[in-house]
Design a protein around this motif. Structure first.
Motif, mmCIF file in Angstrom:
data_model
loop_
_atom_site.group_PDB
_atom_site.id
_atom_site.type_symbol
_atom_site.label_atom_id
_atom_site.label_comp_id
_atom_site.label_asym_id
_atom_site.label_seq_id
_atom_site.Cartn_x
_atom_site.Cartn_y
_atom_site.Cartn_z
ATOM 1 N N GLY A 169 -8.764 16.575 5.304
ATOM 2 C CA GLY A 169 -7.514 16.325 6.002
ATOM 3 C C GLY A 169 -7.343 14.899 6.501
ATOM 4 N N ARG A 170 -8.237 14.011 6.122
ATOM 5 C CA ARG A 170 -8.165 12.608 6.554
ATOM 6 C C ARG A 170 -7.827 11.714 5.377
ATOM 7 N NH1 ARG A 170 -12.744 11.281 10.945
ATOM 8 N NH2 ARG A 170 -12.304 13.033 12.311
ATOM 9 N N LEU A 171 -7.328 10.534 5.711
ATOM 10 C CA LEU A 171 -7.034 9.557 4.667
ATOM 11 C C LEU A 171 -8.312 9.197 3.935
ATOM 12 C CD1 LEU A 171 -4.639 7.045 6.466
ATOM 13 C CD2 LEU A 171 -4.041 8.998 5.031
ATOM 14 N N GLY A 172 -8.161 8.912 2.669
ATOM 15 C CA GLY A 172 -9.305 8.476 1.873
ATOM 16 C C GLY A 172 -9.331 6.960 1.812
ATOM 17 N N VAL A 173 -8.987 6.411 0.674
ATOM 18 C CA VAL A 173 -9.028 4.969 0.451
ATOM 19 C C VAL A 173 -7.897 4.293 1.218
ATOM 20 C CG1 VAL A 173 -8.891 3.174 -1.312
ATOM 21 C CG2 VAL A 173 -10.050 5.325 -1.825
ATOM 22 N N LEU A 174 -8.239 3.345 2.076
ATOM 23 C CA LEU A 174 -7.234 2.579 2.818
ATOM 24 C C LEU A 174 -6.866 1.331 2.040
ATOM 25 C CD1 LEU A 174 -8.645 2.695 6.461
ATOM 26 C CD2 LEU A 174 -6.891 4.158 5.440
ATOM 27 N N ARG A 175 -5.592 1.047 1.996
ATOM 28 C CA ARG A 175 -5.077 -0.139 1.303
ATOM 29 C C ARG A 175 -3.871 -0.679 2.055
ATOM 30 N NH1 ARG A 175 -9.230 -0.155 -1.103
ATOM 31 N NH2 ARG A 175 -9.580 0.283 -3.275
ATOM 32 N N PHE A 176 -3.366 -1.808 1.575
ATOM 33 C CA PHE A 176 -2.067 -2.324 1.998
ATOM 34 C C PHE A 176 -1.169 -2.350 0.777
ATOM 35 C CE2 PHE A 176 -4.581 -4.340 5.423
ATOM 36 C CZ PHE A 176 -3.918 -3.759 6.492
ATOM 37 N N ASP A 177 0.064 -1.944 0.977
ATOM 38 C CA ASP A 177 1.060 -1.968 -0.092
ATOM 39 C C ASP A 177 1.882 -3.239 0.079
ATOM 40 O OD1 ASP A 177 2.836 -1.462 -2.099
ATOM 41 O OD2 ASP A 177 3.692 0.344 -1.188
ATOM 42 N N PHE A 178 1.603 -4.228 -0.768
ATOM 43 C CA PHE A 178 2.316 -5.499 -0.734
ATOM 44 C C PHE A 178 3.576 -5.392 -1.580
ATOM 45 C CE2 PHE A 178 -2.023 -6.678 0.234
ATOM 46 C CZ PHE A 178 -1.879 -7.633 1.226
ATOM 47 N N PRO A 179 4.643 -6.074 -1.176
ATOM 48 C CA PRO A 179 5.872 -6.052 -1.982
ATOM 49 C C PRO A 179 5.584 -6.490 -3.419
ATOM 50 C CG PRO A 179 6.237 -7.209 0.094
ATOM 51 C CD PRO A 179 4.765 -6.944 -0.010
ATOM 52 N N GLY A 180 6.040 -5.682 -4.366
ATOM 53 C CA GLY A 180 5.864 -6.019 -5.764
ATOM 54 C C GLY A 180 4.541 -5.587 -6.373
ATOM 55 N N TYR A 181 3.679 -4.938 -5.579
ATOM 56 C CA TYR A 181 2.370 -4.492 -6.078
ATOM 57 C C TYR A 181 2.110 -3.056 -5.663
ATOM 58 C CZ TYR A 181 1.462 -9.498 -6.402
ATOM 59 O OH TYR A 181 1.534 -10.826 -6.696
ATOM 60 N N GLY A 182 1.571 -2.271 -6.551
ATOM 61 C CA GLY A 182 0.985 -0.973 -6.227
ATOM 62 C C GLY A 182 1.867 0.116 -5.668
ATOM 63 N N GLY A 183 3.122 -0.139 -5.375
ATOM 64 C CA GLY A 183 3.967 0.845 -4.719
ATOM 65 C C GLY A 183 4.058 2.170 -5.436
ATOM 66 N N ALA A 184 4.009 2.159 -6.749
ATOM 67 C CA ALA A 184 4.097 3.408 -7.505
ATOM 68 C C ALA A 184 2.797 4.199 -7.411
ATOM 69 C CB ALA A 184 4.426 3.110 -8.962
ATOM 70 N N VAL A 185 1.712 3.522 -7.080
ATOM 71 C CA VAL A 185 0.404 4.159 -7.030
ATOM 72 C C VAL A 185 0.017 4.546 -5.609
ATOM 73 C CG1 VAL A 185 -2.053 3.794 -7.495
ATOM 74 C CG2 VAL A 185 -0.351 2.877 -9.064
ATOM 75 N N LEU A 186 0.392 3.745 -4.628
ATOM 76 C CA LEU A 186 -0.012 3.962 -3.246
ATOM 77 C C LEU A 186 0.989 4.824 -2.478
ATOM 78 C CD1 LEU A 186 -1.173 0.327 -2.410
ATOM 79 C CD2 LEU A 186 -2.593 2.277 -3.076
ATOM 80 N N ARG A 187 0.488 5.491 -1.436
ATOM 81 C CA ARG A 187 1.342 6.260 -0.533
ATOM 82 C C ARG A 187 1.321 5.567 0.822
ATOM 83 N NH1 ARG A 187 0.452 10.249 3.358
ATOM 84 N NH2 ARG A 187 -1.737 10.511 2.748
ATOM 85 N N THR A 188 2.483 5.177 1.302
ATOM 86 C CA THR A 188 2.591 4.538 2.612
ATOM 87 C C THR A 188 2.275 5.549 3.710
ATOM 88 O OG1 THR A 188 4.282 3.035 1.759
ATOM 89 C CG2 THR A 188 4.130 3.251 4.140
ATOM 90 N N VAL A 189 1.535 5.081 4.729
ATOM 91 C CA VAL A 189 1.201 5.911 5.895
ATOM 92 C C VAL A 189 1.586 5.134 7.146
ATOM 93 C CG1 VAL A 189 -0.667 7.130 4.706
ATOM 94 C CG2 VAL A 189 -1.191 5.061 6.001
ATOM 95 N N ASP A 190 1.574 5.799 8.297
ATOM 96 C CA ASP A 190 1.917 5.076 9.524
ATOM 97 C C ASP A 190 0.695 4.336 10.065
ATOM 98 O OD1 ASP A 190 0.456 6.725 11.423
ATOM 99 O OD2 ASP A 190 2.066 8.192 11.287
ATOM 100 N N TRP A 191 0.980 3.338 10.887
ATOM 101 C CA TRP A 191 -0.096 2.507 11.430
ATOM 102 C C TRP A 191 -1.100 3.321 12.232
ATOM 103 C CZ3 TRP A 191 -1.593 -1.945 9.751
ATOM 104 C CH2 TRP A 191 -0.681 -2.839 9.165
ATOM 105 N N ASP A 192 -0.628 4.291 13.028
ATOM 106 C CA ASP A 192 -1.551 5.076 13.854
ATOM 107 C C ASP A 192 -2.581 5.812 12.997
ATOM 108 O OD1 ASP A 192 -0.340 4.247 16.207
ATOM 109 O OD2 ASP A 192 0.950 6.018 16.342
ATOM 110 N N GLU A 193 -2.122 6.424 11.910
ATOM 111 C CA GLU A 193 -3.031 7.156 11.026
ATOM 112 C C GLU A 193 -3.988 6.195 10.315
ATOM 113 O OE1 GLU A 193 -2.780 10.720 7.713
ATOM 114 O OE2 GLU A 193 -1.029 9.438 7.984
ATOM 115 N N TRP A 194 -3.462 5.055 9.871
ATOM 116 C CA TRP A 194 -4.286 4.063 9.182
ATOM 117 C C TRP A 194 -5.386 3.551 10.113
ATOM 118 C CZ3 TRP A 194 -6.061 -0.915 8.918
ATOM 119 C CH2 TRP A 194 -6.391 -1.427 7.658
#
Length: 92
Positions: A34-59
């Motif tokens: 039930g916890r996040l796995g791999v943490l990343r940053f979604d930069f504009p123009g990169y990875g958006g189709a692959v990554l799922r945005t989360v809120d700062w508190d959860e991150w």
């Protein structure tokens, strides 16, 4: 790398990401217990189709629970903003 820094400060990390338009994210399917796995940053123009945005508190809750450190660079050698970052566990 020029001027690589390391921090655990939520304020520094959030400021660095927001200055680059990056949003906190995770890699879908990497979650466990039930916890996040791999943490990343979604930069504009990169990875958006692959990554799922989360809120700062959860991150940050995941970042803190894993006792991670954020290694980053403010600028490239030519003075332009750098997106270099890495999450590290200091005891590994």
């Amino acid at each position: 790398m020029n001027d690589t820094r390391t921090t655990t400060s939520h304020e520094v990390i959030r400021r660095w990401a927001e200055q680059r338009g990056a949003r906190p994210a995770t890699l879908p399917g990497s979650e466990y217990d039930g916890r996040l796995g791999v943490l990343r940053f979604d930069f504009p123009g990169y990875g958006g189709a692959v990554l799922r945005t989360v809120d700062w508190d959860e991150w940050f809750a995941t970042f803190d629970a894993r006792r991670l450190h954020f290694r980053y660079q403010e600028q490239r050698p030519d003075g332009t903003p750098s997106n270099f970052n890495r999450l590290e566990q200091p005891d590994r």
